[in-house]
Write a protein that holds these residues in place. Sequence first.
Motif, PDB file in Angstrom:
ATOM      1  N   ASN A  96       0.430  -0.974  -0.199  1.00  0.00           N
ATOM      2  CA  ASN A  96      -0.052  -0.120   0.379  1.00  0.00           C
ATOM      3  C   ASN A  96       0.561   1.856   0.019  1.00  0.00           C
ATOM      4  OD1 ASN A  96      -2.423  -1.652  -0.192  1.00  0.00           O
ATOM      5  ND2 ASN A  96      -2.870  -1.579   2.025  1.00  0.00           N
ATOM      6  N   ASP A 119      -7.446  -6.385  -0.104  1.00  0.00           N
ATOM      7  CA  ASP A 119      -8.265  -5.235   0.346  1.00  0.00           C
ATOM      8  C   ASP A 119      -8.109  -4.884  -1.154  1.00  0.00           C
ATOM      9  OD1 ASP A 119      -8.332  -5.850   2.784  1.00  0.00           O
ATOM     10  OD2 ASP A 119      -6.779  -4.149   3.397  1.00  0.00           O
ATOM     11  N   LYS A 323      -6.312  -3.425  11.865  1.00  0.00           N
ATOM     12  CA  LYS A 323      -5.520  -2.407  10.673  1.00  0.00           C
ATOM     13  C   LYS A 323      -6.282  -0.826  10.805  1.00  0.00           C
ATOM     14  CE  LYS A 323      -6.527  -1.169   6.134  1.00  0.00           C
ATOM     15  NZ  LYS A 323      -7.405  -2.171   4.702  1.00  0.00           N
TER      16      LYS A 323
END
Length: 751
Positions: A96, A119, A323
């Motif tokens: 990410n 995700d 998270k």
Amino acid sequence: MTTSLPASGSDSQAFSLLDARIQRWIWSEGWSTLRDAQEQAIPALIEADRDVIVAAATAAGKTEAAFFPILTHLLRDEPAQLGLVLYVSPLKALINDQWSRLHRLCQFVEVPVVAWHGDVAASRKHQFLKQPQGVLLITPESLEALFVMRGSAMPGLMAKLRYIVVDELHAFIGSERGKQLQSLLHRVDRAAGQPVPRVGLSATLGDMELAARFLRPSAGDKVHQIVAQSGGQRVEILLKGYSETLPRIESDSEQENPELEDVVPGSVVAVAAHLYQALRGSNNLVFPNSRRLVEIYADLLRRHCERDCAPNEFWAHHGSLAKDYREDAERALKEGSRPATAICTTTMELGIDIGSVKSVCQIGPPPSVASLRQRLGRSGRRNGESAILRGYCIEPALGAKSDLSDNLREGLVQSVAMIGLLVDGWFEPPRVGGIHGSTLVQQILSIIAERGGVQTRELWGTLVAQDCPFAGLSRQDFFLLLKCMGERRLLIQDSSGLLLHGELGEKLVNHYDFFAVFTRDEEFRLICDGKTLGSLPVTRPLAPQQRIIFAGRRWRVLEVDSDNKLILVAPDKGGAPPAFEGSGAMVHDRVRQKMRAVLASPNQLPFLDRGARTLLAEGRSYYQQAGLDANQILQRGNDVSLLTWHGDWVNDALALLLARSGLLASNEGLVLKITGSTRERVLATLGEIAELDNVDPVLLLSSAQNTLRNKWDWALPEAIARRSFASLCLDLPGALSTARSLSRPDEALRN
């Protein structure tokens, strides 16, 4: 103490080689020169004709060093014919982070960049599958899933593959996950129909030759190595020492809702107080050595803020947190709009972009010198700033029954030794080799899924033959492994000889957990008002009304749902840290030898505070009084303490050899302890061991417990499982050499 890393400047000579669009992007970012890593990497990578390793300090521009020339190479083709780059990262969080970093550059030059993990939207993945080009950011587990679930499509997906970039290369080397990555890269080459250039990026590689052999096992000598200079960064170091003091109240006290400061050792409270004084008002990272200590220090520091009626500046960050909580800490550090300090585990060690922090704090000895260097690279990134390292060591109070390690002040001396090696520029070399039988089992099942069945000779040629990832396993052992997997219902063979999944094999391969080669503890999720806080190992369940600390906050357990593995909690004023399981890091030979040099030296060390100097003086005094410069075997009551001054791979192996000879031996770190014996018997046993030419690990481990440590070890034949364990966890030649030295006093004096 202030020290400096070596400096080197370089005038850019590679800028003209870059595509004009990348040149414009560099100017638009306000860069006036390329960094050393980029200057060296551009000519090495731009033609896609070799494997390359780029070793450079954290924040030295390794990502751009790789992608400036890689994108230049891709941009030579027309947009419709654009090639593919596979970027493999150890962490989804890093993917990410790198996506955000690469997206601006790739968008500017009109090259697509796609992150691939759980995700990411299915539509985005489908778009890539339709047109596989640009940069694909992926973890080994997701790459494994592509092979298993889209095996027939892999040759098409990899047809235009131009480069494979492996970020944080050091994080893979020597582990089961690293062996999985080697196997996957080998399979990618086969899918692409040719060897694809591999690019390894890392800040901490202790041995470039070993790293090169890991990156390209069949041709490590041909890997182009780039070691960029550090730029002359200054490092300021302070190591504080504390003698352990007892908690204010006894653990079995009847006091209701005691404060955390009452139930943890007073020395821990003192360390937290100094951290609060030194860190408040700035951005920092604090590394205790366990998730449990992360929670303790995060809560103690938060309580300091509460008592001062000040906004909280301290955040817990570890892998068991949800998270959202981890990202809260990362965001607070990166924004820079308010002071923020993360108390963290290794989750903050890798290259997630959190900006520059003022200082890095290490509580207790770090896991390794390489780990310490990686952590310190977070500090002092801005021009003119020094990197600041604060160390904290708590040593037990001494008494008549204190053991040898305590008397030598092992934790403090290990920290001093590691700091010395850090300043010298030494890191642990990667451990390569080993059988890695567990991962071989997983890769066999994966290839069968990829191809819909496979002949035995194909498996051998893909995984075990010469220049393959698991080369070194004999044909006899390979067939024995396949037979064992059949007996365990992982494999079956049809009438044509085709290997297929057995009943259990099919079930396991179709489970989401299959793609990871490492084990995950079964865990309970902590829930508050419907929101997941994180998870705790199932080995330590919690009872209703118990008070805990988690995410640096205090909670009361309302309900434990064992069937659904849920723990419902509510905010509370009290709490104790949950008892996470922790694992001690293996210590290298060089560190233990440096520890001996520290103890034997009379030299004062400028980076120690008064408490640390006192503790070191105590350790040095005991070293001299016990005559440890000449004597490595001490009788202490009914026990014998053996100081090999070697690392844990040697000590574990020697403890097993002593145990095989009938002695009760255990590796306690610096000391091998032999219970209920005499110095004379230990010396005689060492003499017997010294006469051995070699040791069969199968026989040595015949009575050993807990050798099935990796995920698929249960599927291995017993003999292969033991040999695999020994190849990864023991240094048998080193143990035999040490026994010879210790059993001969004249050699022991020179050791």
